[in-house]
Design an enzyme around this catalytic site. Structure first.
Site, short mmCIF file in Angstrom:
data_model
loop_
_atom_site.label_atom_id
_atom_site.label_comp_id
_atom_site.label_asym_id
_atom_site.label_seq_id
_atom_site.Cartn_x
_atom_site.Cartn_y
_atom_site.Cartn_z
N GLU A 273 -10.79 -2.11 6.30
CA GLU A 273 -10.10 -2.38 7.57
C GLU A 273 -11.06 -2.41 8.73
O GLU A 273 -10.79 -3.02 9.76
CB GLU A 273 -9.04 -1.31 7.83
CG GLU A 273 -7.81 -1.52 7.01
CD GLU A 273 -6.62 -0.70 7.47
OE1 GLU A 273 -6.74 0.03 8.46
OE2 GLU A 273 -5.60 -0.80 6.80
N GLN B 214 0.84 -1.20 0.00
CA GLN B 214 0.00 0.00 0.00
C GLN B 214 0.87 1.25 0.00
O GLN B 214 1.58 1.51 0.98
CB GLN B 214 -0.89 0.01 1.24
CG GLN B 214 -1.82 1.20 1.28
CD GLN B 214 -2.57 1.29 2.59
OE1 GLN B 214 -1.96 1.20 3.66
NE2 GLN B 214 -3.86 1.44 2.53
N GLY B 215 0.81 2.03 -1.07
CA GLY B 215 1.61 3.25 -1.16
C GLY B 215 0.75 4.48 -0.94
O GLY B 215 0.40 5.18 -1.88
C1 LIG Z 1 4.43 -0.83 11.13
C2 LIG Z 1 3.89 0.20 10.19
C3 LIG Z 1 3.47 -0.19 8.94
C4 LIG Z 1 2.99 0.77 8.04
N1 LIG Z 1 2.63 0.34 6.78
C5 LIG Z 1 2.21 1.27 5.88
C6 LIG Z 1 1.89 0.87 4.55
O1 LIG Z 1 2.01 -0.31 4.18
N2 LIG Z 1 1.50 1.81 3.67
C7 LIG Z 1 1.36 3.13 4.02
O2 LIG Z 1 0.94 3.92 3.19
N3 LIG Z 1 1.66 3.54 5.29
C8 LIG Z 1 2.08 2.65 6.22
N4 LIG Z 1 2.42 3.06 7.50
C9 LIG Z 1 2.39 4.47 7.81
C10 LIG Z 1 1.30 4.90 8.78
O3 LIG Z 1 0.03 4.90 8.14
C11 LIG Z 1 1.69 6.28 9.30
O4 LIG Z 1 2.87 6.11 10.05
C12 LIG Z 1 0.63 6.91 10.18
O5 LIG Z 1 -0.50 7.25 9.41
C13 LIG Z 1 1.16 8.19 10.87
O6 LIG Z 1 1.70 9.06 9.94
P1 LIG Z 1 3.19 9.65 10.13
O7 LIG Z 1 4.12 8.53 10.41
O8 LIG Z 1 3.47 10.51 8.95
O9 LIG Z 1 3.14 10.53 11.45
P2 LIG Z 1 2.63 12.04 11.55
O10 LIG Z 1 1.31 12.17 10.89
O11 LIG Z 1 3.72 12.95 11.12
O12 LIG Z 1 2.43 12.18 13.11
C14 LIG Z 1 3.52 12.43 14.02
C15 LIG Z 1 2.94 12.59 15.42
O13 LIG Z 1 2.07 13.74 15.44
C16 LIG Z 1 0.78 13.36 15.90
N5 LIG Z 1 -0.25 14.09 15.16
C17 LIG Z 1 -0.30 14.33 13.83
N6 LIG Z 1 -1.41 15.02 13.52
C18 LIG Z 1 -2.08 15.24 14.68
C19 LIG Z 1 -3.30 15.90 15.02
N7 LIG Z 1 -4.05 16.47 14.08
N8 LIG Z 1 -3.68 15.91 16.31
C20 LIG Z 1 -2.93 15.32 17.28
N9 LIG Z 1 -1.75 14.68 17.02
C21 LIG Z 1 -1.33 14.64 15.75
C22 LIG Z 1 0.66 11.88 15.58
O14 LIG Z 1 -0.30 11.24 16.41
C23 LIG Z 1 2.09 11.39 15.85
O15 LIG Z 1 2.27 11.16 17.22
C24 LIG Z 1 2.90 2.12 8.42
C25 LIG Z 1 3.32 2.51 9.69
C26 LIG Z 1 3.82 1.57 10.57
C27 LIG Z 1 4.26 2.01 11.94
#
Ligand SMILES: Cc1cc2nc3c(=O)[nH]c(=O)nc-3n(C[C@H](O)[C@H](O)[C@H](O)COP(=O)(O)OP(=O)(O)OC[C@H]3O[C@@H](n4cnc5c(N)ncnc54)[C@H](O)[C@@H]3O)c2cc1C
Length: 376
Positions: A244, A126-127
């Site tokens: 999901e 999933q990208g």
């Molecule tokens: C094991 C794993 C597998 C994954 N697999 C995939 C995959 O296959 N494909 C894919 O597309 N993605 C994947 N992901 C990505 C995942 O969907 C994202 O990590 C997740 O949506 C969070 O986005 P981010 O990492 O950019 O964090 P950010 O959005 O940058 O968040 C950083 C921090 O800020 C907080 N934050 C952000 N916005 C708010 C708000 N509005 N209010 C309060 N707090 C906030 C968050 O809670 C977090 O603590 C995976 C992640 C993990 C850990």
């Protein structure tokens, strides 16, 4: 919640139990890389051979079209048999990509991909997430510009689970130049062997490399690979994520009920001890999660906030169970490869699939009616 199963359901449960007992691998599969792919493919192919792959998919697309009650029974028996984790490299294919193609794909896309997914021949990733566009997915910037009958894709994705071993990717990109937020996006099938794609695996703190960065440098994707309409990708992406909330997450949630039983067996704690009390509470919480899962499965429609309640409770309970395992193991955790690995991986539960903070925001706004978050 009390579920009433018919005699036919119970007969189904027995056949599932017997088949799993005879066929489910007794050992854990490899965690990443080509060996993880080979293990998952062999297992799915075996499931398919005996009619246990995509049991909820409609019959016309190679599934068995089974109702929710029977899917519940299958997963209950699946986790009881300690069959391979449902969150392996076939998870996206079976639970996201296949159902999305069934709901939104063209006849050609269905004819090419669905059988390959069911038999385990094609692995998907999933990208969606990008650096800077995870929680705020609508801010994504990877572009796909129309050039004749192709899209030319440039940009980067991150945290893409199993990108290094996938054949195809469900890729969400900005296809309408100058568009903002949810508008102008498209959901496209990306062949991971296309020229211009570079995959760089990322090692996590548990030592596994099951997710990766993916770079796109003038990658040409035929327009016939767009799923749904061009520029209508947000709707298709929400369809994907909606799966999901249904049966896709059930296997994961039920796995916790088995984990807590395994932990109780490991602890061998005397009745009345502090750890015994803690484990009893965790067992009750796992039962509560199971009841919440079943209740949600029979809701129609299942809303985003229902999904957030389950996702949040599951993620935090999983972390509590794995932390208790570390307390029980004590110094033995240093040499234990299973519980310690799962403990380290459990930190990702409150990030993957939407962080705990984002789930709390959704619950606060849509269920509790608190004021909406102001955009930054
Ligand atoms: C094991 C794993 C597998 C994954 N697999 C995939 C995959 O296959 N494909 C894919 O597309 N993605 C994947 N992901 C990505 C995942 O969907 C994202 O990590 C997740 O949506 C969070 O986005 P981010 O990492 O950019 O964090 P950010 O959005 O940058 O968040 C950083 C921090 O800020 C907080 N934050 C952000 N916005 C708010 C708000 N509005 N209010 C309060 N707090 C906030 C968050 O809670 C977090 O603590 C995976 C992640 C993990 C850990």
């Amino acid at each position: 919640m009390q579920l009433d199963f018919t005699q036919d359901d119970e007969a189904f449960r027995v056949s599932a139990r017997e088949w799993l007992l005879a066929n489910a691998p007794r050992k854990r599969g490899p965690l990443d890389g080509q060996s993880a792919r080979a293990f998952a493919q062999a297992w799915l192919s075996q499931c398919h051979k005996d009619g246990w792959s995509g049991i909820g998919w409609p019959k016309e697309y190679g599934g068995r079209g089974l109702p929710t009650e029977k899917i519940i029974l299958w997963y209950e028996e699946y986790v009881r048999a300690r069959a391979p984790s449902v969150l392996d490299c076939t998870f996206v294919s079976l639970n996201h990509a296949g159902p999305t193609l069934i709901a939104c794909g063209t006849d050609e896309q269905k004819a090419y991909h669905l059988r390959r997914i069911l038999v385990g021949d094609s692995i998907w990733c999933q990208g969606f997430s990008e650096p800077g566009s995870g929680s705020d997915l609508a801010s994504l910037t990877t572009t796909g510009l129309v050039d004749g009958d192709h899209l030319v894709v440039n940009g980067q994705k991150i945290w893409t689970s199993y990108a290094d071993i996938a054949d195809f990717q469900e890729l969400l990109i900005r296809t309408e130049p100058g568009s903002k937020r949810h508008k102008g996006l498209s959901w496209v099938i990306c062949d991971m062997k296309s020229e211009g794609i570079t995959v760089r695996p990322i090692k996590n703190m548990a030592g596994a490399t099951h997710f990766a960065q993916v770079f796109y440098d003038n990658v040409r994707i035929p327009l016939s690979n767009v799923v749904g309409m061009l520029h209508d990708g947000w709707r298709v992406a929400m369809t994907t994520l909606g799966f999901e909330r249904k049966t896709a997450a059930m296997g994961l949630q039920l796995e916790l009920s088995i984990k807590i039983e395994d932990l109780i067996a490991l602890a061998e704690c005397p009745p009345g001890s502090a750890i015994g009390k803690q484990l009893a509470e965790l067992r009750a919480e796992a039962a509560a999660l199971r009841a919440m899962t079943y209740r949600t499965l029979f809701k129609d429609p299942v809303t985003a906030s229902d999904g957030s309640l389950m996702r949040l409770y599951f993620a935090e309970l999983s972390q509590r169970i794995h932390r208790a395992a570390m307390d029980i193991l004590g110094a033995d955790a240093l040499t234990d490869s299973t519980w310690t690995h799962d403990y380290l991986e459990s930190y990702s539960e409150t990030i993957a699939g939407g962080t705990a903070e984002i789930q709390r925001n959704i619950i606060a706004e849509r269920i509790l009616g608190l004021p909406r978050e102001q955009p930054a």
